[in-house]
Design a protein around this motif. Structure first.
Motif, short mmCIF file in Angstrom:
data_model
loop_
_atom_site.label_atom_id
_atom_site.label_comp_id
_atom_site.label_asym_id
_atom_site.label_seq_id
_atom_site.Cartn_x
_atom_site.Cartn_y
_atom_site.Cartn_z
N CYS A 145 0.81 -1.22 0.00
CA CYS A 145 0.00 0.00 0.00
C CYS A 145 0.84 1.28 0.00
O CYS A 145 1.98 1.28 0.48
CB CYS A 145 -0.92 0.02 1.21
N GLU A 146 0.22 2.32 -0.54
CA GLU A 146 0.74 3.69 -0.49
C GLU A 146 2.18 3.78 -0.96
O GLU A 146 3.00 4.48 -0.37
CB GLU A 146 0.58 4.25 0.93
N ASP A 147 2.47 3.06 -2.05
CA ASP A 147 3.78 3.10 -2.68
C ASP A 147 3.63 3.85 -4.01
O ASP A 147 3.02 3.34 -4.95
CB ASP A 147 4.30 1.69 -2.93
N PRO A 148 4.17 5.08 -4.10
CA PRO A 148 3.99 5.87 -5.33
C PRO A 148 4.56 5.18 -6.57
O PRO A 148 4.12 5.46 -7.69
CB PRO A 148 4.75 7.17 -5.03
N SER A 149 5.53 4.30 -6.39
CA SER A 149 6.15 3.63 -7.53
C SER A 149 5.43 2.34 -7.93
O SER A 149 5.85 1.67 -8.88
CB SER A 149 7.61 3.31 -7.21
N ASP A 150 4.38 1.98 -7.21
CA ASP A 150 3.67 0.73 -7.49
C ASP A 150 2.71 0.93 -8.66
O ASP A 150 1.62 1.49 -8.51
CB ASP A 150 2.91 0.27 -6.25
N ALA A 151 3.12 0.44 -9.83
CA ALA A 151 2.28 0.58 -11.02
C ALA A 151 1.08 -0.35 -10.98
O ALA A 151 0.18 -0.23 -11.82
CB ALA A 151 3.11 0.30 -12.28
N MET A 152 1.05 -1.29 -10.04
CA MET A 152 -0.06 -2.24 -9.97
C MET A 152 -1.06 -1.88 -8.88
O MET A 152 -1.99 -2.66 -8.61
CB MET A 152 0.48 -3.66 -9.72
N SER A 153 -0.91 -0.74 -8.21
CA SER A 153 -1.94 -0.34 -7.26
C SER A 153 -3.24 -0.12 -8.02
O SER A 153 -3.25 0.26 -9.20
CB SER A 153 -1.52 0.92 -6.52
N TYR A 154 -4.35 -0.34 -7.32
CA TYR A 154 -5.63 -0.25 -8.01
C TYR A 154 -5.87 1.16 -8.54
O TYR A 154 -6.38 1.34 -9.65
CB TYR A 154 -6.76 -0.64 -7.05
N GLY A 155 -5.48 2.16 -7.79
CA GLY A 155 -5.67 3.54 -8.23
C GLY A 155 -4.85 3.88 -9.46
O GLY A 155 -5.27 4.70 -10.28
N SER A 156 -3.67 3.27 -9.61
CA SER A 156 -2.83 3.55 -10.78
C SER A 156 -3.48 3.06 -12.06
O SER A 156 -3.29 3.66 -13.12
CB SER A 156 -1.45 2.88 -10.61
N ASN A 157 -4.24 1.97 -11.98
CA ASN A 157 -4.88 1.41 -13.16
C ASN A 157 -6.33 1.83 -13.32
O ASN A 157 -6.95 1.55 -14.35
CB ASN A 157 -4.80 -0.12 -13.11
N HIS A 158 -6.87 2.48 -12.29
CA HIS A 158 -8.26 2.94 -12.36
C HIS A 158 -8.32 4.37 -11.82
O HIS A 158 -8.72 4.59 -10.67
CB HIS A 158 -9.17 2.02 -11.54
N PRO A 159 -7.91 5.35 -12.62
CA PRO A 159 -7.98 6.75 -12.17
C PRO A 159 -9.42 7.12 -11.75
O PRO A 159 -10.39 6.75 -12.41
CB PRO A 159 -7.55 7.53 -13.41
N GLY A 160 -9.50 7.81 -10.65
CA GLY A 160 -10.82 8.20 -10.16
C GLY A 160 -11.51 7.12 -9.35
O GLY A 160 -12.71 7.25 -9.04
N ALA A 161 -10.80 6.05 -9.02
CA ALA A 161 -11.41 4.97 -8.23
C ALA A 161 -11.84 5.50 -6.87
O ALA A 161 -11.18 6.35 -6.27
CB ALA A 161 -10.42 3.82 -8.06
N LEU A 162 -12.97 4.98 -6.39
CA LEU A 162 -13.52 5.44 -5.12
C LEU A 162 -12.73 4.88 -3.95
O LEU A 162 -12.11 3.82 -4.03
CB LEU A 162 -14.98 5.02 -5.01
N GLY A 163 -12.80 5.59 -2.85
CA GLY A 163 -12.16 5.16 -1.62
C GLY A 163 -12.80 5.87 -0.44
O GLY A 163 -13.73 6.67 -0.60
N GLY A 164 -12.31 5.59 0.76
CA GLY A 164 -12.80 6.29 1.93
C GLY A 164 -14.26 6.02 2.21
O GLY A 164 -14.79 4.92 2.01
N ASN A 165 -15.00 7.06 2.65
CA ASN A 165 -16.39 6.91 3.06
C ASN A 165 -17.32 6.55 1.90
O ASN A 165 -18.44 6.09 2.12
CB ASN A 165 -16.89 8.20 3.72
#
Length: 719
Positions: A443-463
């Protein structure tokens, strides 16, 4: 004879070329070489060795035949003839060890074109099988990580308590206990998993304390721990870390707020699903392994504990309300509670916990029946509450002393909130081998190209992703751990240890986990259970059909498993980086690259011989063959050039004498030394590499009339 040697040369050239190509391309064989594949590892090794040996033997055969043709051509009316040293070169191929035993051969012929070629050929014959074993024979190897679009089977929405209960394994059927069989089973499951995981987490803390590596920095504290399927270790990551001291300065109360990301357990099912074609360790006799880093949304559990005094608890405890008849009848609690004002008219903690209509529908604060006594906890669940609450709450009280041994009067209560959502800031890493498996949230690794957010811009999170279904699962979990026994002063051991972890100072204790961290780890099993067979995206978008049944909801939900009710669902795709250890050709160690010249040389020499045979218009009997040479020599006149060699064999310059094949009246063929006088007058000069190459590339002239050998040891057939 010629056809036989030509076919042998074609065989040797083809397989030496094939082995060279395979060693360069390094193909991976996947399921082809496995326990259930076309070949097992032992049969693949046997096949490789057998083909290498046949190629080695055929190469030696055709190269010796090639030398025989060259020497026969030279010996027959060639200006230079052939020397005894050159005739002995064939022994280097047949008996490579003689290279080190016959210095005269190396001295007089070793540096010629054919001498160097014979030396290289001998080296290839000696090392070819070893080179093929190192570079071609399939061996277990890790490949480079490859991007793959994987598919996972989705069968239910996240935190579907009915689905979870249905598949809990128990011998007590619903017909025997229709009301409580499923809930009893799942509570036993939660108790077993939660206690096991919690104990492992506490053991990690014990090691931290013993080694003196404790820290108040959230990033340096032990990660969440769990086990799933009895053989897969789960590492859960702390994310969105809050600073206790900074929150205290802001709110003037102790706020212990943590979030723990859980890797998506659906990756385990996807990895073993045949649709993805990943070779399992069991298919390689337990020697295989693989690593998958998947771009999937990770569930996250939010655990928030606020340290309060008894006075601050008044809005949340029924027996502390004004005009309440005491004692409270806890046996029917909370049926006697009226929710005419579910927001309690607002509290000082609304902004911390997110209560109130401004935060959305169902954001209600909890109400507890009574104040727990020392070392006890009480649960406020969703029973008799308006639907929409996204959290469960726990109220606990520590003892008369805090963890440091200081006397505490009343500021050792903790009101804790637990809720679950999903985060796009993580990827899930799954590593499997025969010895076990590991599932990790990265988690929370800026260099991780396989994070869900990196492959899905605008993905929901939080509340925006908080699950309204999870509190039903969590309620059974809390009951299974006796976290509500404080309602009747149960004095449970789990509650005692948990309340000893309540923060009484505005900082994290470097030698102890906090209550919020402990609760998150304990509840982690519910998140893992809720995510099994659930979607891999951040959208829990199957609410119209919480469980995907076969055929019941149309062909769109079919899984391709026919009419079997044991298999149903809908496949969902996601990208992943897959790195597997399976059988492949190519070197496994750097030093093995040194064998590449052997494979290259063998192929090039084979190709040279094949081209020579294809473009050769005439074929000579090989007079260098020992039996032919013996017949020829015994029928040749004595020569003063070989004087003294009868007993001990040739020595010195005798290896350099040039010999020629002559014919006597078209009947008798014999060997004769070339006139040394010619050498003294310049008519016979020493051969050079240029002469060797020129002779090799020039076609042999067609012989006619008296030039044809019809008998003797050098009979020649027209090409």
């Amino acid at each position: 004879m010629f056809i036989t040697f030509l076919l042998t040369s074609v065989f040797s050239t083809f397989f030496s070329g094939l082995f060279l190509v395979v060693s360069i391309r390094k193909p991976r064989y996947g399921k082809m070489i496995s326990s259930d594949g076309s070949l097992t590892a032992s049969s693949a090794a046997l096949l490789t060795t057998a083909l290498a040996k046949l190629t080695e033997a055929s190469f030696a055969t055709v190269f010796v035949a090639f030398l025989g043709q060259i020497f026969a051509h030279r010996a027959y009316k060639h200006v230079h003839g052939v020397t005894l040293a050159e005739l002995s070169l064939r022994s280097w191929i047949v008996l490579p060890g003689k290279i080190f035993m016959e210095s005269e051969i190396a001295r007089f012929a070793g540096f010629s074109f054919l001498g160097v070629g014979s030396l290289l050929a001998a080296l290839c014959v000696v090392l070819y099988t070893q080179a093929a074993t190192a570079l071609v024979q399939p061996q277990l190897q890790w490949d480079n990580a490859q991007l793959q679009i994987m598919q996972g089977l989705v069968r239910t929405q996240f935190a579907n308590s009915s689905y979870i209960n249905e598949y809990c394994e128990t011998p007590i059927s619903s017909s025997y206990d229709p009301d409580e069989a499923a809930s009893t089973c799942i509570q036993i499951y939660h108790a077993a998993e939660a206690y096991h995981n919690y104990y492992g987490y506490l053991s990690a803390w014990k090691e931290v304390v013993q080694t003196g590596n404790g820290s108040s920095e959230p990033a340096k504290r032990p990660q969440g721990y769990a086990v799933i399927n009895d053989d897969t270790t789960v590492t859960q990551a702390w994310i969105e870390q809050s600073n206790v001291t900074a929150l205290y300065e802001q709110h003037k109360i102790i706020v212990n707020n943590v979030s723990m990301a859980v890797p998506h357990p659906g990756l385990i099912q996807a990895a073993s699903d045949g649709v993805n074609g990943i070779l399992q360790p069991a298919e390689l006799a337990g020697l295989g392994s693989y690593t998958i880093r998947a771009s999937v949304a990770s569930p996250v559990i939010h655990s928030l504990c606020v340290t309060m005094t008894e006075a601050q608890l008044k809005p949340f405890v029924f027996e502390l309300w004004d005009n309440v008849t005491l004692p409270v009848n806890l046996t029917i609690w909370p049926k006697q509670l009226s929710y005419a004002n579910p927001y309690l008219g607002g509290t000082p903690f609304d902004d911390i916990f997110g209560w109130g209509p401004e935060y959305g529908d169902g954001k209600y604060p909890p109400v507890f029946g009574k104040v727990p006594i020392d070392y006890n906890t009480i649960i406020n669940n969703t029973l008799d509450m308006p639907y929409g609450r996204d959290s469960i709450y726990l109220l606990g009280k520590g003892g008369p002393k805090d963890s440091a041994g200081n006397v505490v009067e009343s500021s050792n209560y903790a009101l804790c909130q637990l809720k679950v959502g999903q985060t796009p800031s993580c990827s899930t890493l799954f590593t499997a081998s025969a010895s076990g498996a590991e599932l990790v949230a990265r988690c929370e690794d800026p260099s991780d190209a396989m994070s869900y957010g990196s492959n899905h811009p605008g993905a929901l999170g939080g509340n925006d992703t908080i699950s309204l279904a999870w509190p039903d699962v969590a309620t059974q979990w809390a009951n299974s751990l006796a976290l509500n026994e404080g309602l009747f002063d149960g004095n449970g051991s789990n509650a005692r240890l948990l309340t000893q972890l309540i923060l009484t100072e505005p900082t994290l204790n470097p030698d102890l986990p906090s209550a919020a961290e402990a609760l998150a780890v304990m509840a982690g099993c519910t998140v893992l259970q809720s995510a099994i067979d659930a979607p891999f995206t951040e959208l829990l978008n199957y609410t119209s059909h919480p469980t995907l049944k076969p055929r019941s909801y149309g062909s769109g939900y079919g899984s391709g498993y026919g009419n079997s009710s044991s298999y149903y669902g809908s496949y969902q795709s996601f990208p992943a980086m897959v790195r597997a250890r399976e059988y492949a050709s190519g070197p496994t160690q750097k030093y093995q690259n040194a064998f590449y010249p052997i494979l290259i040389l063998t192929f090039l020499l084979n190709l040279m011989v094949l081209l020579f045979l294809l473009f050769q218009r005439h074929w000579y009997n090989d007079f260098t063959d020992p039996t032919h040479l013996f017949s020829l020599a015994i029928n040749s006149p004595p020569s003063k050039e070989m004087a003294g060699s009868c007993g001990g064999g040739p020595v010195g310059r005798q290896f350099e004498v040039s010999w020629q094949l002559n014919v006597d009246g078209d009947e008798h063929v014999y060997l004769e030394a070339l006139d040394r006088v010619h050498a003294e007058t310049g008519a016979l000069r020493r051969r050079s590499w240029k002469d060797d190459v020129s002779m090799l590339m020039s076609p042999v002239k067609r012989l006619t009339g008296s030039e044809r050998f019809e008998g003797g040891s050098t009979r020649r057939a027209g090409g």
